[in-house]
Design a protein around this motif. Structure first.
Motif, mmCIF file in Angstrom:
data_model
loop_
_atom_site.group_PDB
_atom_site.id
_atom_site.type_symbol
_atom_site.label_atom_id
_atom_site.label_comp_id
_atom_site.label_asym_id
_atom_site.label_seq_id
_atom_site.Cartn_x
_atom_site.Cartn_y
_atom_site.Cartn_z
ATOM 1 N N PRO A 1 0.935 -1.310 0.121
ATOM 2 C CA PRO A 1 0.083 0.288 0.167
ATOM 3 C C PRO A 1 1.193 1.637 0.043
ATOM 4 O O PRO A 1 1.787 1.061 0.633
ATOM 5 C CB PRO A 1 -0.971 -0.166 1.804
ATOM 6 C CG PRO A 1 0.217 -0.571 1.845
ATOM 7 C CD PRO A 1 0.883 -1.988 1.523
ATOM 8 N N GLU A 2 0.573 2.293 -0.630
ATOM 9 C CA GLU A 2 1.296 3.679 -1.352
ATOM 10 C C GLU A 2 0.660 4.439 -0.392
ATOM 11 O O GLU A 2 -0.182 5.106 0.449
ATOM 12 C CB GLU A 2 1.144 4.036 -2.547
ATOM 13 C CG GLU A 2 1.341 2.724 -3.639
ATOM 14 C CD GLU A 2 1.565 3.699 -4.625
ATOM 15 O OE1 GLU A 2 1.427 4.882 -5.474
ATOM 16 O OE2 GLU A 2 1.626 3.027 -5.688
ATOM 17 N N ILE A 3 1.649 5.182 0.491
ATOM 18 C CA ILE A 3 1.423 6.381 1.277
ATOM 19 C C ILE A 3 1.539 7.424 1.114
ATOM 20 O O ILE A 3 2.009 7.702 -0.879
ATOM 21 C CB ILE A 3 3.111 6.859 1.946
ATOM 22 C CG1 ILE A 3 3.217 5.815 2.829
ATOM 23 C CG2 ILE A 3 2.841 8.266 2.835
ATOM 24 C CD1 ILE A 3 4.333 6.255 3.670
ATOM 25 N N ASP A 4 0.426 8.334 0.330
ATOM 26 C CA ASP A 4 -0.077 9.315 -0.142
ATOM 27 C C ASP A 4 0.250 11.357 0.701
ATOM 28 O O ASP A 4 0.290 11.239 2.196
ATOM 29 C CB ASP A 4 -1.251 10.001 0.380
ATOM 30 C CG ASP A 4 -2.649 10.729 0.319
ATOM 31 O OD1 ASP A 4 -1.257 11.434 -0.473
ATOM 32 O OD2 ASP A 4 -3.466 11.061 -0.865
ATOM 33 N N ALA A 5 1.803 11.214 -0.331
ATOM 34 C CA ALA A 5 2.617 11.770 0.196
ATOM 35 C C ALA A 5 1.555 13.237 0.284
ATOM 36 O O ALA A 5 2.416 13.678 1.354
ATOM 37 C CB ALA A 5 3.552 12.358 -0.463
ATOM 38 N N LYS A 6 0.618 13.399 -0.061
ATOM 39 C CA LYS A 6 -0.094 15.121 -0.072
ATOM 40 C C LYS A 6 -0.713 14.997 1.357
ATOM 41 O O LYS A 6 -0.480 15.776 2.414
ATOM 42 C CB LYS A 6 -0.625 15.362 -1.036
ATOM 43 C CG LYS A 6 -1.853 16.604 -1.092
ATOM 44 C CD LYS A 6 -2.629 17.037 -1.769
ATOM 45 C CE LYS A 6 -3.526 18.157 -1.753
ATOM 46 N NZ LYS A 6 -4.251 18.687 -3.531
ATOM 47 N N ALA A 7 -1.208 13.699 1.474
ATOM 48 C CA ALA A 7 -1.860 13.862 2.692
ATOM 49 C C ALA A 7 -0.873 13.834 4.481
ATOM 50 O O ALA A 7 -1.369 14.453 4.868
ATOM 51 C CB ALA A 7 -2.733 12.422 2.988
ATOM 52 N N LEU A 8 0.205 13.179 3.654
ATOM 53 C CA LEU A 8 0.892 13.074 5.593
ATOM 54 C C LEU A 8 1.894 14.616 5.508
ATOM 55 O O LEU A 8 2.400 14.913 6.727
ATOM 56 C CB LEU A 8 2.325 12.135 4.659
ATOM 57 C CG LEU A 8 3.368 11.281 5.706
ATOM 58 C CD1 LEU A 8 2.585 11.410 7.145
ATOM 59 C CD2 LEU A 8 3.749 10.980 5.197
ATOM 60 N N SER A 9 1.917 15.229 4.366
ATOM 61 C CA SER A 9 2.633 16.516 4.236
ATOM 62 C C SER A 9 2.199 17.614 5.474
ATOM 63 O O SER A 9 2.877 18.410 6.066
ATOM 64 C CB SER A 9 2.721 17.498 2.742
ATOM 65 O OG SER A 9 1.787 17.464 2.601
ATOM 66 N N GLY A 10 0.975 16.884 6.204
ATOM 67 C CA GLY A 10 0.569 18.077 6.896
ATOM 68 C C GLY A 10 1.014 18.243 8.235
ATOM 69 O O GLY A 10 0.830 17.920 9.301
ATOM 70 N N TYR A 11 1.267 16.928 8.869
ATOM 71 C CA TYR A 11 2.281 16.098 9.633
ATOM 72 C C TYR A 11 3.209 16.730 10.219
ATOM 73 O O TYR A 11 3.884 15.785 11.026
ATOM 74 C CB TYR A 11 1.556 14.698 9.998
ATOM 75 C CG TYR A 11 -0.226 15.116 10.031
ATOM 76 C CD1 TYR A 11 -0.670 14.520 11.196
ATOM 77 C CD2 TYR A 11 -0.367 13.821 8.926
ATOM 78 C CE1 TYR A 11 -2.251 14.052 10.839
ATOM 79 C CE2 TYR A 11 -1.757 13.454 8.857
ATOM 80 C CZ TYR A 11 -3.215 14.194 10.227
ATOM 81 O OH TYR A 11 -3.988 13.355 10.207
ATOM 82 N N THR A 12 4.193 17.402 9.783
ATOM 83 C CA THR A 12 5.378 18.097 9.998
ATOM 84 C C THR A 12 5.692 18.603 11.368
ATOM 85 O O THR A 12 4.083 19.589 11.629
ATOM 86 C CB THR A 12 5.967 18.725 8.663
ATOM 87 O OG1 THR A 12 5.030 20.147 9.017
ATOM 88 C CG2 THR A 12 5.786 18.467 7.898
ATOM 89 N N ARG A 13 6.385 18.501 11.648
ATOM 90 C CA ARG A 13 6.468 19.210 13.272
ATOM 91 C C ARG A 13 5.940 20.872 12.915
ATOM 92 O O ARG A 13 6.392 20.938 14.153
ATOM 93 C CB ARG A 13 7.549 18.360 14.057
ATOM 94 C CG ARG A 13 8.053 17.728 14.380
ATOM 95 C CD ARG A 13 8.800 16.764 15.220
ATOM 96 N NE ARG A 13 8.520 15.156 15.488
ATOM 97 C CZ ARG A 13 9.544 14.091 15.314
ATOM 98 N NH1 ARG A 13 10.654 15.261 14.906
ATOM 99 N NH2 ARG A 13 9.140 13.000 15.871
ATOM 100 N N LYS A 14 7.152 20.830 11.891
ATOM 101 C CA LYS A 14 7.113 22.494 11.822
ATOM 102 C C LYS A 14 5.891 23.375 11.647
ATOM 103 O O LYS A 14 5.527 24.155 12.628
ATOM 104 C CB LYS A 14 7.894 22.693 10.912
ATOM 105 C CG LYS A 14 8.643 24.417 10.305
ATOM 106 C CD LYS A 14 8.659 24.176 8.406
ATOM 107 C CE LYS A 14 8.718 26.309 8.527
ATOM 108 N NZ LYS A 14 9.719 26.623 7.375
ATOM 109 N N ALA A 15 4.487 22.306 10.777
ATOM 110 C CA ALA A 15 3.350 22.716 10.496
ATOM 111 C C ALA A 15 2.479 22.874 11.994
ATOM 112 O O ALA A 15 1.932 23.403 12.523
ATOM 113 C CB ALA A 15 2.181 22.159 10.221
ATOM 114 N N GLY A 16 3.181 21.323 13.482
ATOM 115 C CA GLY A 16 2.445 21.846 14.438
ATOM 116 C C GLY A 16 3.122 22.745 15.521
ATOM 117 O O GLY A 16 2.082 23.952 15.912
ATOM 118 N N ALA A 17 4.032 23.359 15.423
ATOM 119 C CA ALA A 17 4.713 24.341 15.418
ATOM 120 C C ALA A 17 4.578 25.323 15.334
ATOM 121 O O ALA A 17 4.155 26.563 16.296
ATOM 122 C CB ALA A 17 6.208 25.106 15.135
ATOM 123 N N MET A 18 4.535 25.813 14.090
ATOM 124 C CA MET A 18 3.464 27.342 13.395
ATOM 125 C C MET A 18 2.127 26.811 13.813
ATOM 126 O O MET A 18 1.335 28.588 14.430
ATOM 127 C CB MET A 18 3.054 27.116 11.703
ATOM 128 C CG MET A 18 4.508 26.993 11.343
ATOM 129 S SD MET A 18 5.241 27.957 11.842
ATOM 130 C CE MET A 18 6.447 27.758 12.732
#
Length: 425
Positions: free
Chosen positions: A394-411
């Motif tokens: 099964p492939e990872i949805d890179a676009k969906a995953l991109s919203g879970y960076t720690r930088k995004a959390g810090a923002m």
């Protein structure tokens, strides 16, 4: 990284930045909890939104496990204030036994007086604008609550896990009191999963409008620098799990039974499958189970290693294991995000209604089975081996995953800090 002890009174220029005091028990060089990575990520990325972080943490002697290499990950311009703390079991006990009165609400309550003293000094001399503290060490929120009350500064209380009181009746009462006080007094309350926020909103409806979610996420830069070791053609399929496993909620025994079933059916052998359980804890008990089932030549109980070594091992595996029972449905282990960022397929042993299962449905990249069903686990493992041979993972949805960076959390955290201090961006 700038380091000082509780007697240091170094000050820096105020400039145009605002300052936040991050109060965290787990912080490098601690190696006992991945929670240190959340605070480290906030310290690294908040500066992009003109929030200068100061970190208040205990002196390293309090930690049971150290990874001094982790100190290299602390940005050079982040000031870390250390204050004295003791572990009641290790420093005030004898052969692991200690008075429960020295551990209310937890074993690290001795950190409280030095942390409050050091925190007040920082607030005064560094002109701190806001406070943030992170649980599951209850003493940390007690420090945050006291500093907020004494200084009048806005306070964000971060719950990496829901509060689950344990220990003596006095310890349980203290934990519940800490929880109620924190929910009542904190200006913003942050959880790591939607499920945890929903449960707390039901219990404390008057505080629901102050509750927010900031997922743990992954550190792209850290993971991207880890090389992928070659796995060698023709070798066994390698599955890896890093972190603690225990009988309640993360019980690996049904997984062991599934391995034994597949071996009995001649689906797998030590030449075709290798399982590494890294730093699982309770190794003696698990070793007995492995020997009883006759799979101790397939499953290895490996000792702890440093964070970078653990990432490299995960990057070199064919698949990564996750154990999570229904008791933890409202939690998402921090390792899940790093598993996904590394890009290896995940075998997730978790209920379908857990927050973790919902995350993996969104991101893809995983096969799932209930943690307590050996038959279904065996079926998923068989399916994994077939898919691997057929290059049909099964492939990872890179676009969906991109919203879970720690930088995004810090923002997101920076947005809450802006809101509390009246800043308009």
């Amino acid at each position: 990284m700038l380091v000082s002890d509780e007697h240091d009174d170094a000050a820096g220029p105020k400039g145009g930045d605002r300052r936040v005091l991050l109060i965290a028990f787990h912080f490098p060089p601690d190696a006992s909890s991945t929670g240190r990575l959340r605070t480290l990520a906030f310290a690294r990325h908040l500066r992009a939104r003109r929030w200068k972080p100061w970190v208040l943490a205990p002196a390293p002697r309090v930690y049971e496990r150290l990874d001094t290499q982790g100190l290299e990950d602390i940005p050079a311009d982040v000031h870390v204030q250390r204050s004295q703390a003791l572990d009641a079991r290790r420093h005030l006990g004898w052969r692991g036994r200690y008075l429960s009165a020295t551990a209310i609400p937890d074993r690290w309550i001795s950190w409280y007086p030095s942390a409050v003293r050091a925190g007040l000094r920082l607030i005064r001399r560094q002109r701190i604008d806001a406070l943030w503290s992170t649980y599951p060490i209850a003493t940390t929120h007690l420090v945050g609550a006291s500093l907020a009350r004494l200084s009048g500064l806005p306070w964000i209380a971060d719950f990496r896990d829901p509060v689950v009181p344990a220990g003596t009746s006095a310890q349980k009462r203290a934990m519940r009191a800490m929880e109620r006080w924190t929910i009542k007094r904190a200006d913003r309350i942050v959880f790591t999963t939607p499920g945890a926020r929903s449960r707390y909103a039901e219990r404390f409806p008057d505080a629901a409008n102050r509750m927010h979610v900031i997922a743990n996420g992954f550190e792209g830069e850290t993971v991207a620098t880890v090389p992928s070791p070659s796995r060698g053609a023709g070798g066994p399929v390698k599955l890896v799990h890093s972190g603690l496993l225990y009988r309640e909620g993360r019980n690996p025994v049904p997984f062991f039974e599934a391995i034994a079933r597949l071996r009995e059916a001649s689906v797998i052998t030590p030449d075709t499958l290798e399982v590494v359980l890294r730093a699982s804890g309770h190794e003696a008990a698990y070793a007995e189970e492995l020997a009883r089932l006759g799979i101790d030549d397939i499953v290895t109980l490996a000792p702890p290693v440093g964070y970078r070594e653990a990432l490299a091992e995960q990057a070199g595996a064919h698949g990564l294991l996750l154990f999570q029972g229904g008791e933890f449905n409202a939690q998402i282990p921090a390792k899940v995000f790093e598993y996904l960022r590394i890009g290896r397929p995940v075998i997730a042993l978790t209920p379908p209604d857990s927050d973790t299962a919902e995350l993996l449905r969104t991101t893809g990249g995983a096969l799932r089975a209930p943690i307590d069903d050996a038959e279904e686990i065996a079926a998923v493992l068989r399916d994994f081996m077939i898919r691997l041979d057929g290059d049909d993972m099964p492939e990872i949805d890179a676009k969906a995953l991109s919203g879970y960076t720690r930088k995004a959390g810090a923002m997101k955290l920076a947005g809450l800090l802006d809101e509390l201090t009246g800043i308009e961006r």
